[in-house]
Scaffold this motif. Structure first.
Motif, PDB file in Angstrom:
ATOM      1  N   GLY A  72       8.708  -9.483  -7.686  1.00 55.82           N
ATOM      2  CA  GLY A  72       7.312  -9.307  -7.326  1.00 55.82           C
ATOM      3  C   GLY A  72       6.905 -10.172  -6.141  1.00 55.82           C
ATOM      4  N   ALA A  73       7.388 -11.425  -6.117  1.00 60.14           N
ATOM      5  CA  ALA A  73       7.092 -12.308  -4.986  1.00 60.14           C
ATOM      6  C   ALA A  73       7.721 -11.774  -3.703  1.00 60.14           C
ATOM      7  CB  ALA A  73       7.606 -13.715  -5.287  1.00 60.14           C
ATOM      8  N   LEU A  74       8.937 -11.279  -3.810  1.00 53.83           N
ATOM      9  CA  LEU A  74       9.604 -10.695  -2.643  1.00 53.83           C
ATOM     10  C   LEU A  74       8.868  -9.455  -2.161  1.00 53.83           C
ATOM     11  CD1 LEU A  74      12.042 -10.701  -0.724  1.00 53.83           C
ATOM     12  CD2 LEU A  74      13.298  -9.385  -2.440  1.00 53.83           C
ATOM     13  N   ALA A  75       8.388  -8.646  -3.108  1.00 58.59           N
ATOM     14  CA  ALA A  75       7.629  -7.454  -2.742  1.00 58.59           C
ATOM     15  C   ALA A  75       6.312  -7.822  -2.063  1.00 58.59           C
ATOM     16  CB  ALA A  75       7.363  -6.606  -3.984  1.00 58.59           C
ATOM     17  N   ALA A  76       5.697  -8.924  -2.484  1.00 59.36           N
ATOM     18  CA  ALA A  76       4.446  -9.365  -1.861  1.00 59.36           C
ATOM     19  C   ALA A  76       4.680  -9.774  -0.406  1.00 59.36           C
ATOM     20  CB  ALA A  76       3.846 -10.524  -2.649  1.00 59.36           C
ATOM     21  N   VAL A  77       5.771 -10.500  -0.165  1.00 54.63           N
ATOM     22  CA  VAL A  77       6.106 -10.887   1.210  1.00 54.63           C
ATOM     23  C   VAL A  77       6.381  -9.649   2.059  1.00 54.63           C
ATOM     24  CG1 VAL A  77       7.764 -12.143   2.646  1.00 54.63           C
ATOM     25  CG2 VAL A  77       6.998 -13.128   0.479  1.00 54.63           C
ATOM     26  N   THR A  78       7.135  -8.714   1.478  1.00 55.42           N
ATOM     27  CA  THR A  78       7.417  -7.472   2.188  1.00 55.42           C
ATOM     28  C   THR A  78       6.134  -6.692   2.441  1.00 55.42           C
ATOM     29  OG1 THR A  78       9.564  -7.373   1.078  1.00 55.42           O
ATOM     30  CG2 THR A  78       8.805  -5.359   2.153  1.00 55.42           C
ATOM     31  N   GLY A  79       5.207  -6.720   1.472  1.00 51.32           N
ATOM     32  CA  GLY A  79       3.949  -6.017   1.632  1.00 51.32           C
ATOM     33  C   GLY A  79       3.125  -6.537   2.791  1.00 51.32           C
ATOM     34  N   VAL A  80       3.134  -7.848   3.018  1.00 52.11           N
ATOM     35  CA  VAL A  80       2.395  -8.424   4.142  1.00 52.11           C
ATOM     36  C   VAL A  80       2.962  -7.903   5.462  1.00 52.11           C
ATOM     37  CG1 VAL A  80       1.838 -10.571   5.343  1.00 52.11           C
ATOM     38  CG2 VAL A  80       1.732 -10.481   2.846  1.00 52.11           C
ATOM     39  N   LEU A  81       4.288  -7.901   5.566  1.00 47.57           N
ATOM     40  CA  LEU A  81       4.926  -7.380   6.774  1.00 47.57           C
ATOM     41  C   LEU A  81       4.676  -5.885   6.926  1.00 47.57           C
ATOM     42  CD1 LEU A  81       6.732  -8.150   9.173  1.00 47.57           C
ATOM     43  CD2 LEU A  81       8.723  -7.652   7.743  1.00 47.57           C
ATOM     44  N   TYR A  82       4.676  -5.173   5.806  1.00 50.75           N
ATOM     45  CA  TYR A  82       4.416  -3.732   5.830  1.00 50.75           C
ATOM     46  C   TYR A  82       2.997  -3.440   6.324  1.00 50.75           C
ATOM     47  CZ  TYR A  82       3.780   1.039   4.100  1.00 50.75           C
ATOM     48  OH  TYR A  82       3.502   2.381   3.993  1.00 50.75           O
ATOM     49  N   LEU A  83       2.022  -4.231   5.886  1.00 51.18           N
ATOM     50  CA  LEU A  83       0.645  -4.032   6.348  1.00 51.18           C
ATOM     51  C   LEU A  83       0.516  -4.305   7.843  1.00 51.18           C
ATOM     52  CD1 LEU A  83      -1.557  -5.515   3.461  1.00 51.18           C
ATOM     53  CD2 LEU A  83      -1.161  -3.117   4.043  1.00 51.18           C
TER      54      LEU A  83
END
Length: 229
Positions: free
Chosen positions: A89-100
């Motif tokens: 989940g933490a990794l997905a959150a970091v990826t989500g910031v880059l995705y946005l």
């Protein structure tokens, strides 16, 4: 620095590649897209590994009876997977910031009509209720507005985006359900393993489908330089 389109070396003071003519903003957009694509691939790899690891627990649990079941041992084996889901989940959150960050630029570079303003790229993920349907519609709008697509291609894009969003919601729900099941009985332990496998599989599939959206949108916007302003 090397051009991300043709590989030619570009002096730092030059804003356009002398070999292929790509603008610096176009090169930067592709670089961000590649970074998001790689991060999503890493997310999918971690989730797939988790699913495979939990699949290996199915057969031992099938051979255990209620008399031989030990909840302490089951907790020691299954509890770490809850920590794995937390790390994912933490990794997905970091990826989500880059995705946005990538989606913010992709929305601005798309030339076709869009149903939502650019501010919804970020707000759409955090507004209650609206975050259940705005993000997939926004991604679909950016996709079909990034190039001249045939009707069949538009339908295919809609199917990919819909599948991505449904698997993402399923992954979030199953991941939160996993720690609440418990390991006190043999039935609950078996159910926990099944939920964990499904959650990890949905995470991997959602990441893979999101990779497809990033790849196609980035490719369309790179192939149509008139779209990039």
């Amino acid at each position: 620095m090397p051009c991300t389109l043709c590989g030619d070396i570009i002096p730092t003071q030059v804003t356009r590649c002398p070999a292929c003519g790509a603008w610096a903003r176009r090169r930067d957009f592709r670089a961000v897209g590649v970074a998001v694509f790689m991060m999503l691939g890493f997310n999918a790899f971690v989730s797939l590994g988790t699913a495979i690891g939990m699949l290996r627990l199915v057969r031992p649990l099938d051979h255990i009876t209620r008399d031989t079941f030990d909840p302490v041992v089951a907790g020691r084996v299954l509890a770490p997977y809850g920590e794995v889901f937390t790390i994912s989940g933490a990794l997905a959150a970091v990826t989500g910031v880059l995705y946005l960050a990538w989606l913010w630029r992709a929305h601005a570079h798309a030339s076709g009509p869009r149903r939502h303003r650019r501010s919804w790229v970020v707000a759409g993920w955090f507004c209650p209720i609206a975050n259940l349907w705005v993000p997939p519609r926004l991604v679909h709008d950016v996709w079909v507005s990034s190039g001249r697509l045939r009707t069949a291609d538009r339908h295919a894009a809609g199917m990919v985006v819909a599948a991505w969003w449904l698997t993402l919601l399923a992954a979030i729900f199953l991941t939160r359900l996993f720690p609440s099941v418990g390991f006190d009985s043999l039935a609950s332990a078996r159910f926990s393993v099944q939920i964990g496998i499904a959650a990890a599989a949905m995470q991997a599939l959602a990441a893979a489908l999101c990779m497809a959206t990033v790849f196609h949108i980035t490719r369309l916007q790179i192939e149509h330089p008139t779209v990039i302003r």
